[in-house]
Design an enzyme around this catalytic site. Structure first.
Site, mmCIF file in Angstrom:
data_model
loop_
_atom_site.group_PDB
_atom_site.id
_atom_site.type_symbol
_atom_site.label_atom_id
_atom_site.label_comp_id
_atom_site.label_asym_id
_atom_site.label_seq_id
_atom_site.Cartn_x
_atom_site.Cartn_y
_atom_site.Cartn_z
ATOM 1 N N MET A 44 0.853 -1.198 0.000
ATOM 2 C CA MET A 44 0.000 0.000 0.000
ATOM 3 C C MET A 44 0.888 1.247 0.000
ATOM 4 O O MET A 44 0.432 2.342 0.334
ATOM 5 C CB MET A 44 -0.927 -0.010 1.209
ATOM 6 C CG MET A 44 -1.872 -1.217 1.178
ATOM 7 S SD MET A 44 -3.434 -0.974 2.025
ATOM 8 C CE MET A 44 -2.873 -0.657 3.669
ATOM 9 N N LEU A 47 6.736 3.210 1.309
ATOM 10 C CA LEU A 47 7.644 2.071 1.438
ATOM 11 C C LEU A 47 8.759 2.331 2.458
ATOM 12 O O LEU A 47 9.315 3.426 2.518
ATOM 13 C CB LEU A 47 8.267 1.757 0.078
ATOM 14 C CG LEU A 47 7.249 1.495 -1.048
ATOM 15 C CD1 LEU A 47 7.965 1.297 -2.381
ATOM 16 C CD2 LEU A 47 6.363 0.294 -0.729
ATOM 17 N N HIS A 48 9.038 1.303 3.231
ATOM 18 C CA HIS A 48 10.125 1.363 4.204
ATOM 19 C C HIS A 48 11.028 0.148 4.004
ATOM 20 O O HIS A 48 10.823 -0.634 3.068
ATOM 21 C CB HIS A 48 9.572 1.455 5.629
ATOM 22 C CG HIS A 48 8.533 0.414 5.935
ATOM 23 N ND1 HIS A 48 8.807 -0.928 5.967
ATOM 24 C CD2 HIS A 48 7.198 0.529 6.191
ATOM 25 C CE1 HIS A 48 7.716 -1.597 6.266
ATOM 26 N NE2 HIS A 48 6.705 -0.752 6.387
ATOM 27 N N HIS A 51 9.452 -3.239 3.349
ATOM 28 C CA HIS A 51 9.061 -3.472 1.949
ATOM 29 C C HIS A 51 10.300 -3.743 1.098
ATOM 30 O O HIS A 51 10.286 -4.588 0.209
ATOM 31 C CB HIS A 51 8.338 -2.245 1.370
ATOM 32 C CG HIS A 51 7.048 -1.910 2.050
ATOM 33 N ND1 HIS A 51 6.887 -0.776 2.790
ATOM 34 C CD2 HIS A 51 5.870 -2.561 2.080
ATOM 35 C CE1 HIS A 51 5.650 -0.727 3.261
ATOM 36 N NE2 HIS A 51 5.008 -1.800 2.852
ATOM 37 N N GLY A 161 5.283 -9.809 4.221
ATOM 38 C CA GLY A 161 6.036 -9.729 5.469
ATOM 39 C C GLY A 161 5.297 -10.440 6.597
ATOM 40 O O GLY A 161 4.075 -10.385 6.689
ATOM 41 N N MET A 162 6.088 -11.062 7.481
ATOM 42 C CA MET A 162 5.499 -11.781 8.611
ATOM 43 C C MET A 162 5.011 -10.840 9.711
ATOM 44 O O MET A 162 4.450 -11.296 10.693
ATOM 45 C CB MET A 162 6.509 -12.780 9.183
ATOM 46 C CG MET A 162 6.512 -14.104 8.471
ATOM 47 S SD MET A 162 4.937 -15.011 8.639
ATOM 48 C CE MET A 162 5.076 -15.564 10.339
ATOM 49 N N LYS A 163 5.222 -9.530 9.554
ATOM 50 C CA LYS A 163 4.643 -8.639 10.566
ATOM 51 C C LYS A 163 3.124 -8.807 10.558
ATOM 52 O O LYS A 163 2.476 -8.781 11.586
ATOM 53 C CB LYS A 163 5.019 -7.179 10.339
ATOM 54 C CG LYS A 163 4.573 -6.344 11.543
ATOM 55 C CD LYS A 163 5.130 -4.964 11.536
ATOM 56 C CE LYS A 163 4.332 -4.077 10.631
ATOM 57 N NZ LYS A 163 2.961 -3.843 11.136
ATOM 58 N N ASP A 164 2.566 -8.984 9.349
ATOM 59 C CA ASP A 164 1.141 -9.303 9.236
ATOM 60 C C ASP A 164 1.020 -10.822 9.112
ATOM 61 O O ASP A 164 0.632 -11.347 8.065
ATOM 62 C CB ASP A 164 0.547 -8.620 7.996
ATOM 63 C CG ASP A 164 0.554 -7.111 8.143
ATOM 64 O OD1 ASP A 164 0.196 -6.634 9.215
ATOM 65 O OD2 ASP A 164 0.926 -6.419 7.179
#
Ligand code: PAF
Length: 311
Positions: A44, A47-48, A51, A161-164
């Site tokens: 979305m 970007l950091h 990403h 990403g595994m954060k989500d």
């Protein structure tokens, strides 16, 4: 780097890339893939480095890397931050260029949803807990947009990403249930040096909230320590939860939405009296905590081997 805003242009650009040869046979999850592979990173935007790590993994594993940037309105609830969600197209394009992305897809809402959507994808059970319970309808919005994007890009590999972590579990279930011809590649959480998990929403935090938000990773790192410590991995699930809760509660600005300890990827609850060392599956300790209006999520995954290694 090709930048496209329309689905037809996206399909054309990918078709042209697919006609190019492959960079060589690739090992993907134990299988050797010979054809030109397309790796897809749906985002979305704003970007950091989290990403960036997905793009790097895609660059490593695929011949063509496609990035999408789309703030998907149907995954936001009526009182959520859709309008204020941070956006910076110019900076995002710089990051994409730096990471060697081949094609960036930047659709408008009208391009993605040209008519009222009457079709939604709903993954049951897995979406009823954690963020699914606090954000009704959120995962239907995620699965629907990701399925649409998969149909547009037709990727071989898709990076999340595994954060989500719940999103990873839900999308994996969707791909399996609907026989989608794509491999989901989960990628590790990227953290700041002080432990804060990277998130586009971190920009909303005041300096004081950001400082106090460190209790999230601190509480999860304590769980990791316990799981790796032969003397303490006999803690019960209830004790682990209490340890996490008391660490987070030490921050006066933290407003806990949930702290849950579940199996992963099944997201089944564990019995409070169950000992960590007795759990036979991978576990996730997942939390969502609000600091002011900013809701942060974080988690830690304990793989069975880690929990059992000191028993
Ligand atoms: O994780 C995200 O950024 C979004 O949920 C996704 C997968 C791009 C769908 O809009």
């Amino acid at each position: 780097m090709i930048i496209v805003r329309e689905v037809a242009q996206l399909r054309q650009a990918i078709a042209e890339r697919r006609q190019l040869g492959t960079c060589g046979a690739k090992e993907v999850h134990g299988a050797t893939i010979q054809q030109h592979t397309v790796g897809f990173v749906p985002t979305m935007g704003y970007l950091h480095e989290g990403h960036a790590s997905l793009m790097q993994k895609a660059r490593e594993m695929a011949d063509t890397v496609v990035l999408s940037i789309f703030v998907n309105p149907i995954q936001f609830g009526p009182n959520e931050d859709l309008d204020s969600y941070p956006r910076d197209e110019a900076r995002d394009l710089e990051v994409a260029r730096r990471e060697g992305v081949d094609i960036v897809f930047l659709p408008t809402v009208a391009e993605m949803y040209p008519q009222p959507t009457r079709t939604k994808i709903h993954v049951s059970a897995l979406t009823e807990r954690l963020c699914g319970a606090s954000r009704p309808g959120h995962f239907d919005g995620v699965t629907t947009v990701v399925a649409k994007l998969f149909n547009m890009v037709n990727p071989d590999l898709a990076f999340f990403g595994m954060k989500d972590a719940q999103q990873v579990a839900v999308l994996q279930q969707m791909v399996t249930d609907l026989n989608m011809n794509v491999t989901i590649v989960p990628c590790p959480i990227v953290r700041e040096a002080d432990g804060l998990a990277l998130s586009s929403r971190n920009v909303y935090l005041s300096a004081e909230q950001r400082e106090q938000a460190l209790v999230l990773s601190r509480s999860l790192f304590k769980v990791r320590e316990v799981s790796e410590d032969g003397a303490r991995n006999t803690f019960t699930i209830h004790q682990i939860r209490q340890m996490v809760e008391s660490t987070i509660a030490s921050s006066p600005l933290a407003d806990i939405d949930y702290i849950e300890i579940l199996t992963f990827p099944g997201l089944e609850p564990l019995l409070p009296e169950q000992r960590l060392s007795d759990v036979k599956e991978d576990i996730i300790v997942a939390l969502a905590v609000k600091f002011g209006n900013t809701r942060l999520i974080d988690n830690i995954r304990l793989q069975k081997a880690e929990v059992l290694s000191h028993v």
